[in-house]
Design an enzyme around this catalytic site. Structure first.
Site, PDB file in Angstrom:
ATOM      1  N   ASP A   1      33.642  29.868  46.138  1.00 30.70           N
ATOM      2  CA  ASP A   1      33.119  30.192  44.802  1.00 30.70           C
ATOM      3  C   ASP A   1      33.689  31.483  44.228  1.00 30.70           C
ATOM      4  OD1 ASP A   1      31.534  27.908  45.067  1.00 30.70           O
ATOM      5  OD2 ASP A   1      29.917  29.043  46.000  1.00 30.70           O
TER       6      ASP A   1
ATOM      7  N   LYS B   1      38.140  30.112  41.804  1.00 27.28           N
ATOM      8  CA  LYS B   1      39.479  29.511  41.951  1.00 27.28           C
ATOM      9  C   LYS B   1      39.773  28.561  40.791  1.00 27.28           C
ATOM     10  CE  LYS B   1      37.959  27.900  45.865  1.00 27.28           C
ATOM     11  NZ  LYS B   1      36.688  28.625  46.029  1.00 27.28           N
TER      12      LYS B   1
ATOM     13  N   GLY C   1      32.934  22.888  44.284  1.00 28.32           N
ATOM     14  CA  GLY C   1      32.499  22.827  42.893  1.00 28.32           C
ATOM     15  C   GLY C   1      33.271  23.879  42.142  1.00 28.32           C
ATOM     16  N   HIS C   2      34.253  23.443  41.363  1.00 24.64           N
ATOM     17  CA  HIS C   2      35.122  24.390  40.662  1.00 24.64           C
ATOM     18  C   HIS C   2      34.802  24.343  39.168  1.00 24.64           C
ATOM     19  CE1 HIS C   2      38.301  24.228  44.108  1.00 24.64           C
ATOM     20  NE2 HIS C   2      37.094  24.563  44.516  1.00 24.64           N
TER      21      HIS C   2
ATOM     22  N   GLN D   1      36.932  25.838  48.960  1.00 22.26           N
ATOM     23  CA  GLN D   1      36.164  26.696  49.861  1.00 22.26           C
ATOM     24  C   GLN D   1      36.811  28.086  49.897  1.00 22.26           C
ATOM     25  OE1 GLN D   1      36.812  23.169  51.290  1.00 22.26           O
ATOM     26  NE2 GLN D   1      35.101  22.940  49.903  1.00 22.26           N
TER      27      GLN D   1
HETATM   28  P1  GDP Z   1      35.220  28.171  42.571  1.00 21.32           P
HETATM   29  O1  GDP Z   1      34.502  27.237  43.460  1.00 21.32           O
HETATM   30  O2  GDP Z   1      36.011  29.182  43.339  1.00 21.32           O
HETATM   31  O3  GDP Z   1      36.073  27.498  41.529  1.00 21.32           O
HETATM   32  O4  GDP Z   1      34.100  28.995  41.781  1.00 21.32           O
HETATM   33  P2  GDP Z   1      32.746  28.401  41.120  1.00 21.32           P
HETATM   34  O5  GDP Z   1      33.106  27.638  39.914  1.00 21.32           O
HETATM   35  O6  GDP Z   1      31.917  27.714  42.141  1.00 21.32           O
HETATM   36  O7  GDP Z   1      31.981  29.733  40.765  1.00 21.32           O
HETATM   37  C1  GDP Z   1      32.506  30.703  39.927  1.00 21.32           C
HETATM   38  C2  GDP Z   1      31.554  30.899  38.726  1.00 21.32           C
HETATM   39  O8  GDP Z   1      31.844  32.116  38.074  1.00 21.32           O
HETATM   40  C3  GDP Z   1      31.700  29.845  37.654  1.00 21.32           C
HETATM   41  O9  GDP Z   1      30.444  29.604  37.086  1.00 21.32           O
HETATM   42  C4  GDP Z   1      32.641  30.481  36.642  1.00 21.32           C
HETATM   43  O10 GDP Z   1      32.476  29.964  35.329  1.00 21.32           O
HETATM   44  C5  GDP Z   1      32.200  31.911  36.710  1.00 21.32           C
HETATM   45  N1  GDP Z   1      33.230  32.935  36.460  1.00 21.32           N
HETATM   46  C6  GDP Z   1      34.552  32.898  36.708  1.00 21.32           C
HETATM   47  N2  GDP Z   1      35.122  34.105  36.479  1.00 21.32           N
HETATM   48  C7  GDP Z   1      34.122  34.918  36.063  1.00 21.32           C
HETATM   49  C8  GDP Z   1      34.055  36.302  35.700  1.00 21.32           C
HETATM   50  O11 GDP Z   1      35.042  37.039  35.730  1.00 21.32           O
HETATM   51  N3  GDP Z   1      32.836  36.782  35.336  1.00 21.32           N
HETATM   52  C9  GDP Z   1      31.722  35.999  35.303  1.00 21.32           C
HETATM   53  N4  GDP Z   1      30.577  36.557  34.920  1.00 21.32           N
HETATM   54  N5  GDP Z   1      31.734  34.705  35.672  1.00 21.32           N
HETATM   55  C10 GDP Z   1      32.923  34.173  36.040  1.00 21.32           C
HETATM   56  P1  IMO Z   2      34.263  25.863  46.579  1.00 21.92           P
HETATM   57  O1  IMO Z   2      35.562  25.108  46.634  1.00 21.92           O
HETATM   58  C1  IMO Z   2      30.937  27.712  48.737  1.00 21.92           C
HETATM   59  C2  IMO Z   2      29.851  25.942  52.588  1.00 21.92           C
HETATM   60  C3  IMO Z   2      28.481  25.310  52.643  1.00 21.92           C
HETATM   61  C4  IMO Z   2      28.120  25.538  54.100  1.00 21.92           C
HETATM   62  C5  IMO Z   2      29.465  25.339  54.809  1.00 21.92           C
HETATM   63  C6  IMO Z   2      29.677  23.957  55.383  1.00 21.92           C
HETATM   64  O2  IMO Z   2      33.423  25.539  45.399  1.00 21.92           O
HETATM   65  O3  IMO Z   2      34.497  27.323  46.770  1.00 21.92           O
HETATM   66  P2  IMO Z   2      30.189  21.585  54.287  1.00 21.92           P
HETATM   67  O4  IMO Z   2      29.414  20.777  53.291  1.00 21.92           O
HETATM   68  O5  IMO Z   2      31.574  21.922  53.841  1.00 21.92           O
HETATM   69  O6  IMO Z   2      30.168  20.997  55.660  1.00 21.92           O
HETATM   70  O7  IMO Z   2      29.363  22.970  54.396  1.00 21.92           O
HETATM   71  O8  IMO Z   2      30.468  25.590  53.817  1.00 21.92           O
HETATM   72  N1  IMO Z   2      30.736  25.451  51.512  1.00 21.92           N
HETATM   73  C7  IMO Z   2      30.977  26.127  50.378  1.00 21.92           C
HETATM   74  N2  IMO Z   2      30.468  27.292  49.927  1.00 21.92           N
HETATM   75  N3  IMO Z   2      31.882  27.063  48.021  1.00 21.92           N
HETATM   76  C8  IMO Z   2      32.427  25.910  48.465  1.00 21.92           C
HETATM   77  O9  IMO Z   2      33.447  25.282  47.837  1.00 21.92           O
HETATM   78  C9  IMO Z   2      31.948  25.366  49.688  1.00 21.92           C
HETATM   79  N4  IMO Z   2      32.227  24.261  50.398  1.00 21.92           N
HETATM   80  C10 IMO Z   2      31.499  24.331  51.514  1.00 21.92           C
HETATM   81  O10 IMO Z   2      27.577  25.947  51.776  1.00 21.92           O
HETATM   82  O11 IMO Z   2      27.733  26.882  54.289  1.00 21.92           O
HETATM   83 MG    MG Z   3      32.549  26.582  43.846  1.00 21.70          MG
END
Ligand code: GDP
Ligand code: IMO
Ligand code: MG
Length: 429
Positions: free
Chosen positions: A13, A16, A40-41, A229
């Site tokens: 998270d 990316k 979840g991106h 991840q």
């Molecule tokens: P990923 O899994 O690495 O793609 O990241 P996620 O989407 O799970 O979580 C990142 C969250 O931060 C998302 O809700 C983005 O919209 C938000 N986000 C990304 N960059 C920024 C930032 O610079 N500031 C803030 N406040 N939110 C951001």
């Molecule tokens: P993105 O791509 C954050 C974590 C789960 C758990 C562990 C194992 O959005 O960054 P799994 O279901 O993979 O067997 O769970 O890994 N986990 C993540 N945490 N972002 C993710 O993906 C994750 N994918 C798995 O919460 O701790």
């Molecule tokens: Mg994510």
């Protein structure tokens, strides 16, 4: 031109998805090479927010090809829902998406196994998986005999495979759960029907992505690899057993995608300006207090896939230095600087104390990681709204010093800084 790779350096998270979407216009192909619906991106485009799980974050950029490679585990029902949701929002999903026939598929028994296993603590704590069947699917891939790949959906013996595997799985699940004779919702005829429907709808996307990508490399196409991840969740190099079931650090790019590592010449490490983690496992800089709650509120730190509140804490330079080196990172993208900019005081973990001794190495054992005490540097906050900053020079002096210090501690330059979810809220150095 060789490829670029985006890797999360913490526990996932790190934003990316935002970075991949932004970099897309410079590339021909975006490649997702690991994980599955556990990811979840989020990509924010104007007033629209897209949450992607299997589909690469290049899908919102017309003209970019999106490839899902053998290292990904695909849930056919979920990916179809994802595709339908994109189509319903007028996003093109057709010849711009290719799924590897070698990718393994998540079946109903994997979800059931994940549920049963996740209820059983490991080393005193539940892993807290996303319950998407990821671990059991990868386990079957390595075990081979009960695995199904996407290409198998089209083979003549598919019905027999489903029947024989469902039978074995019912017995395994009975043993694991202690529910003698349960059928766990695993009706082979129903599963066969359901998966035949998925096979038909997915057929146009399924191909040999390895051949496609190797040809693309030879033709000089520009490839962008989208990590999922984070490196601390890497099954071999992360905080085992509190990890995911694949190689989510930079070491997994070649094996997951089928593209040789030598074709990748730029590794970008993504990190938040603080740290978050979802699920169980050690987290040395966690702030399980009002500071952590404030970060959670300011950063809206709730899981993109499961909605769970993310655990929040300070930037851990020991961990990120480790994962940046492990992943062969050239430069950092530091995200969420706007969130940190609201805090009156900020801490950075520069080293750990383990049994009275100061160390700067990231421990390999969970027991040690649970015992370490972070050594902090305390910084006065700059407490100003940076969401409108578009040049490094326009950051408050305190924020610039913080960025310099992170770069120094991690040992890599910071080439990208993010100050909000929107595409425009990004500063490239
Ligand atoms: P990923 O899994 O690495 O793609 O990241 P996620 O989407 O799970 O979580 C990142 C969250 O931060 C998302 O809700 C983005 O919209 C938000 N986000 C990304 N960059 C920024 C930032 O610079 N500031 C803030 N406040 N939110 C951001
Ligand atoms: P993105 O791509 C954050 C974590 C789960 C758990 C562990 C194992 O959005 O960054 P799994 O279901 O993979 O067997 O769970 O890994 N986990 C993540 N945490 N972002 C993710 O993906 C994750 N994918 C798995 O919460 O701790
Ligand atoms: Mg994510």
């Amino acid at each position: 031109m060789p490829g670029t790779c985006v890797i999360g350096l913490q526990w996932g998270d790190e934003a990316k998805g935002k970075l991949v979407d932004l970099l897309c216009p410079q590339f021909d192909i975006v490649v997702r090479f690991l994980g599955g619906a556990n990811a979840g991106h989020t990509v924010v485009v104007g007033d629209q927010t897209y949450k992607l799980h299997h589909v690469p974050s290049g899908i919102l950029n017309p003209g970019v090809m999106n490839v899902v490679t053998p290292g990904v585990v695909i849930n056919p029902a979920t990916i179809l829902k994802e595709i339908d949701a994109l189509l319903a929002r007028d996003i093109e999903v057709g010849a711009n998406l290719m799924l590897s026939d070698r990718a393994h598929i998540v079946c109903p028994w994997h979800i059931a196994e994940d549920q049963v296993m996740n209820g059983q603590p490991v080393q005193g704590e539940s892993i807290g998986t996303t319950l998407r069947g990821i671990g059991p699917c990868y386990r079957d891939k390595v075990g081979r005999s009960h695995a199904i790949r996407l290409g198998d959906l089209y083979s003549a013996d598919f019905r027999e495979r489903i029947e024989s595997i469902a039978d074995v799985k019912r017995r395994i699940l009975s043993g694991l759960s202690g529910q003698e004779g349960g059928d766990f919702g695993l009706d082979p005829a129903k599963i066969y029907e359901e998966y035949c429907g998925y096979a038909e709808r997915l057929h146009k996307y399924v191909d040999d992505t390895t051949a496609f990508l190797l040809d693309a490399v030879d033709a000089g196409k520009r490839l962008l690899f989208e990590g999922a991840q984070g490196a601390l969740l890497d099954v071999d190099h992360g905080t085992f057993p509190f990890v995911t079931s694949s190689n989510s650090s930079g070491v997994g790019v070649a094996s997951g995608s089928g593209v040789p590592a030598r074709s990748i010449d730029r590794m970008i490490g993504v990190a938040k300006a603080y740290t978050t983690r979802v699920g169980g496992g050690p987290f040395p800089t966690e702030q399980d207090n009002e500071v952590g709650q404030r970060i959670r509120d300011l950063g809206n730190e709730y899981g993109t896939t499961t909605g769970r509140p993310r655990r929040c804490g300070w930037f851990d330079a020991v961990a990120v230095r480790y994962t940046a080196r492990l992943s062969g990172i050239d430069c950092l993208a530091l995200m969420m600087m706007d969130v940190l900019s609201q805090l009156p005081e900020i801490q950075i973990c520069t080293a750990y104390e383990l049994d009275g001794e100061q160390i700067d190495r990231f421990p390999s054992q969970v027991g040690d990681l649970r015992r370490v005490k972070p050594v902090y540097e305390t910084w006065p906050g700059w407490e100003s709204d940076v969401t409108g900053v578009r040049k490094l020079a326009d950051f408050p002096a305190g924020a610039r010093r913080y960025l310099d210090r992170i770069s120094e501690l991690v040992g890599k330059p910071i080439d990208v800084v993010s100050v909000g979810p929107d595409r425009e809220q990004t500063i490239f150095d």
